[in-house]
Design an enzyme around this catalytic site. Structure first.
Site, mmCIF file in Angstrom:
data_model
loop_
_atom_site.group_PDB
_atom_site.id
_atom_site.type_symbol
_atom_site.label_atom_id
_atom_site.label_comp_id
_atom_site.label_asym_id
_atom_site.label_seq_id
_atom_site.Cartn_x
_atom_site.Cartn_y
_atom_site.Cartn_z
ATOM 1 C CD GLU A 41 -2.423 1.509 2.647
ATOM 2 O OE1 GLU A 41 -2.655 2.694 2.996
ATOM 3 O OE2 GLU A 41 -2.700 0.525 3.351
ATOM 4 N NE ARG A 45 0.071 8.709 4.952
ATOM 5 C CZ ARG A 45 0.193 8.086 6.102
ATOM 6 N NH1 ARG A 45 1.285 8.255 6.830
ATOM 7 N NH2 ARG A 45 -0.772 7.283 6.547
ATOM 8 C CE LYS A 129 -5.573 2.280 6.644
ATOM 9 N NZ LYS A 129 -4.618 2.960 5.762
#
Length: 209
Positions: A41, A45, A129
């Site tokens: 993953e 960012r 998640k």
């Protein structure tokens, strides 16, 4: 709607990776694969995250490439265009969830409360998640959710380490965990791919016993 169950079953630990320099992308991915971890993953960012994602998708085909920290429909579109094979969001809104589900890739929307779990269930998803796992209540909280809502599978992420991962993985409603400890910033910056491979190997063999 693409099924995310296969994503959750690739590895007991999904590395949550943040990269500042795209030149590190392929070596990091290869180091993880060499340690037996074949899923990433990659968080969106950093400004160059999509470049890193595309490089890994193109050059390390053994890795199942996901994009994390999806906050907007535009980010979801860009990630899929760059080669993301699944999408992960830290939280979710109805608009973002609807858009991600329209893209025909597996989706792991982030949830932290029972109400959010129920809202995502209404969309037809039963894989999610759980974030931020540690601050939100940890294994005890997920165990409590599993009692009234046993049909949801979670990938908890946030504040999890190699030492605490088994506490989550022993729960019947946890398929895998997400962890950033596999790719320490210091190891990435000095190009210590052997350390990342060693951490990946330990994560790939994590046991609930």
């Amino acid at each position: 709607m693409a099924d995310a169950t296969s994503v959750l079953n690739v590895s007991p630990v999904i590395p949550v990776v943040t990269l500042d320099d795209p030149q590190h992308a392929v070596p990091v991915a290869q180091a993880l694969a060499d340690g037996g971890i074949r899923i990433i993953e990659l968080t969106l960012r950093t400004e160059s995250a999509l470049t890193s994602l595309k490089l890994i998708a193109n050059e390390v085909p053994d890795i199942l490439m996901g994009a994390g920290t999806i906050l907007t429909p535009g980010q979801a579109d860009a990630a899929v265009a760059a080669g993301a094979q699944f999408l992960v969001s830290p939280g979710v809104t109805p608009g973002l969830l609807d858009h991600m589900l329209s893209l025909d890739v597996p989706v792991l929307p982030g949830v932290a409360t029972v109400g959010e779990v129920m809202a995502v269930l209404e969309s037809g998803l039963d894989t999610m998640k759980f974030f931020p796992a540690g601050p939100a209540g940890g294994p005890a909280y997920l165990a409590a959710i599993g009692a009234p809502i046993p049909n949801v599978q979670f990938c908890p992420t946030g504040g999890i380490s190699l030492a605490t991962a088994p506490e989550y993985l022993k729960l019947p409603n946890v398929s895998c965990v997400g962890g950033s400890w596999l790719t320490p910033r210091s190891a990435v910056e000095r190009g210590d791919w052997a350390q990342i491979t060693a951490l990946a190997r330990k994560a790939a063999g994590v046991s609930v016993r």
